[in-house]
Enzyme design. Structure first.
Site, PDB file in Angstrom:
ATOM      1  N   GLU A  18     -12.302  95.052  69.549  1.00 24.48           N
ATOM      2  CA  GLU A  18     -10.948  94.527  69.365  1.00 24.48           C
ATOM      3  C   GLU A  18     -10.507  94.670  67.911  1.00 24.48           C
ATOM      4  O   GLU A  18     -11.305  94.902  67.009  1.00 24.48           O
ATOM      5  CB  GLU A  18     -10.891  93.037  69.740  1.00 24.48           C
ATOM      6  CG  GLU A  18     -10.239  92.720  71.072  1.00 24.48           C
ATOM      7  CD  GLU A  18      -8.724  92.903  71.065  1.00 24.48           C
ATOM      8  OE1 GLU A  18      -8.163  93.396  70.059  1.00 24.48           O
ATOM      9  OE2 GLU A  18      -8.091  92.565  72.081  1.00 24.48           O
ATOM     10  N   ARG A  98     -12.019  79.883  72.591  1.00 26.58           N
ATOM     11  CA  ARG A  98     -12.428  80.723  71.462  1.00 26.58           C
ATOM     12  C   ARG A  98     -11.213  81.372  70.815  1.00 26.58           C
ATOM     13  O   ARG A  98     -10.138  81.485  71.409  1.00 26.58           O
ATOM     14  CB  ARG A  98     -13.404  81.815  71.906  1.00 26.58           C
ATOM     15  CG  ARG A  98     -12.800  82.879  72.821  1.00 26.58           C
ATOM     16  CD  ARG A  98     -13.749  84.060  72.954  1.00 26.58           C
ATOM     17  NE  ARG A  98     -13.329  85.055  73.927  1.00 26.58           N
ATOM     18  CZ  ARG A  98     -12.451  86.023  73.693  1.00 26.58           C
ATOM     19  NH1 ARG A  98     -11.851  86.113  72.509  1.00 26.58           N
ATOM     20  NH2 ARG A  98     -12.161  86.913  74.629  1.00 26.58           N
ATOM     21  N   ASN A 100      -9.069  84.546  69.544  1.00 26.91           N
ATOM     22  CA  ASN A 100      -8.831  85.885  70.069  1.00 26.91           C
ATOM     23  C   ASN A 100      -8.111  86.698  69.002  1.00 26.91           C
ATOM     24  O   ASN A 100      -8.431  86.585  67.820  1.00 26.91           O
ATOM     25  CB  ASN A 100      -8.057  85.807  71.393  1.00 26.91           C
ATOM     26  CG  ASN A 100      -8.259  87.051  72.257  1.00 26.91           C
ATOM     27  OD1 ASN A 100      -9.383  87.533  72.387  1.00 26.91           O
ATOM     28  ND2 ASN A 100      -7.204  87.569  72.848  1.00 26.91           N
ATOM     29  N   GLU A 119     -10.169  81.929  81.088  1.00 25.31           N
ATOM     30  CA  GLU A 119      -8.844  82.546  81.142  1.00 25.31           C
ATOM     31  C   GLU A 119      -7.813  81.677  81.852  1.00 25.31           C
ATOM     32  O   GLU A 119      -6.890  82.177  82.507  1.00 25.31           O
ATOM     33  CB  GLU A 119      -8.926  83.940  81.789  1.00 25.31           C
ATOM     34  CG  GLU A 119      -9.872  84.875  81.037  1.00 25.31           C
ATOM     35  CD  GLU A 119      -9.933  86.265  81.634  1.00 25.31           C
ATOM     36  OE1 GLU A 119      -9.102  86.591  82.499  1.00 25.31           O
ATOM     37  OE2 GLU A 119     -10.835  87.031  81.227  1.00 25.31           O
ATOM     38  N   ASN A 146      -2.577  87.477  72.413  1.00 22.61           N
ATOM     39  CA  ASN A 146      -3.030  88.804  71.995  1.00 22.61           C
ATOM     40  C   ASN A 146      -2.130  89.399  70.924  1.00 22.61           C
ATOM     41  O   ASN A 146      -1.872  88.762  69.920  1.00 22.61           O
ATOM     42  CB  ASN A 146      -3.176  89.714  73.223  1.00 22.61           C
ATOM     43  CG  ASN A 146      -4.628  89.890  73.637  1.00 22.61           C
ATOM     44  OD1 ASN A 146      -5.484  90.143  72.794  1.00 22.61           O
ATOM     45  ND2 ASN A 146      -4.917  89.737  74.915  1.00 22.61           N
ATOM     46  N   ASP A 194      -2.143  94.444  75.793  1.00 25.74           N
ATOM     47  CA  ASP A 194      -3.185  93.742  75.037  1.00 25.74           C
ATOM     48  C   ASP A 194      -2.785  93.716  73.565  1.00 25.74           C
ATOM     49  O   ASP A 194      -1.879  93.000  73.185  1.00 25.74           O
ATOM     50  CB  ASP A 194      -4.525  94.439  75.285  1.00 25.74           C
ATOM     51  CG  ASP A 194      -5.719  93.597  74.892  1.00 25.74           C
ATOM     52  OD1 ASP A 194      -5.604  92.806  73.951  1.00 25.74           O
ATOM     53  OD2 ASP A 194      -6.791  93.749  75.502  1.00 25.74           O
TER      54      ASP A 194
END
Length: 283
Positions: A18, A98, A100, A119, A146, A194
């Site tokens: 990522e 968490r 992201n 999620e 995101n 994303d």
């Protein structure tokens, strides 16, 4: 005429690659493997790579103005100094949650997203973290926070909450994001938006999770270009290189029974366009 084709920059087996980010101070690309708790760097000139382990899952790592990194971890926002020492800037653990994706705004503040491990649709958030550690909630209820990015003039902010299937846009005054509205909706069956980046012409590039592609939309929301990729789960993209013309693409292999051999690698689309200089975190 066909455009450039994606190439392999770093062959890797990241579980959840990522957040590629170019660091002009070091001439390196920074990216993370969230689920393996690793921060990677790559120098495209020398080919040199480094890998640093973090103590927790790491959703994003961005350069700091004075050197080192700011990281969006499971339990909050951490700082790595140039000598490698670590300290918390914001320590706010919440079971099942968490960090992201994250992005640094033009003023040097960090816009940090979170999500639930399961999620859940209302388990994530987007917050603004100032250099002194002050946390300002922006979107207190999202699913999977995101991609975040800004227009070349800094007056618009783009944002993705992945399960919505949309890229949204806000008016931005340098500190506040208001007047949220839909910029683009990704049609069903094409994957989920994303990570994103914005180029110097105001074009918005987005990685399509489960869509095996990148897309570029013009500043008025028209689909301008689709780049097919060999991997099913691209996660984010960012311009890098000395002239900011190469588009780097992080990818994931998590959740795929028979992943492509390049799943988890860092890809690059040479001479894809003109990127914009990023901003280092001011803290």
């Amino acid at each position: 005429m066909r455009g450039p084709r994606p190439e392999v920059a770093v062959r890797e087996h990241a579980e959840l690659g990522e957040g590629p980010t170019w660091d002009p101070a070091t001439g390196r690309l920074i990216w993370v493997d969230i689920l393996s708790s690793r921060v990677h760097t790559y120098d495209p000139v020398s080919g040199r790579r480094t890998v640093m382990a973090t103590e927790q899952h790491v959703g994003a790592a961005k350069p700091r103005a004075g050197g080192g990194l700011v990281v969006n971890l499971r339990d909050g926002i951490g700082l790595y100094d140039p000598d490698g020492s670590f300290r918390w800037l914001v320590h706010d653990p919440e079971p099942g949650r968490r960090g992201n994706d994250a992005a640094v705004a033009p003023d040097g503040a960090l816009w940090a997203g979170t999500m639930r491990y399961n999620e859940a649709e209302t388990g994530g958030s987007l917050t603004r973290v100032s250099p002194d550690g002050t946390v300002t909630p922006v979107l207190p209820v999202v699913a999977c926070s995101n991609g975040t990015g800004w227009s070349p003039d800094g007056r618009l902010m783009y944002y993705i909450d992945t399960p919505t299937g949309r890229i949204d846009v806000f008016d931005f005054d340098g500190e506040h994001a208001v007047n949220r509205r839909t910029f683009v909706t990704v049609e069903g069956g094409s994957g989920f938006p994303d990570g994103l980046t914005v180029d110097a012409e105001g074009g918005v590039w987005v990685a399509l999770w489960d869509g095996a592609a990148l897309r570029r939309y013009t500043a008025d929301g028209a689909l301008d270009r689709t780049v097919e990729l060999p991997v099913r789960r691209p996660t984010a993209c960012a311009f890098g290189g000395a002239d900011l013309r190469d588009l780097y693409i992080s990818t994931a292999r998590t959740g795929i029974d028979s992943p492509h051999p390049l799943s988890g690698s860092l890809l690059v689309l040479p001479d894809a366009g003109q990127g914009m200089p990023g901003t280092a975190f001011a803290g």
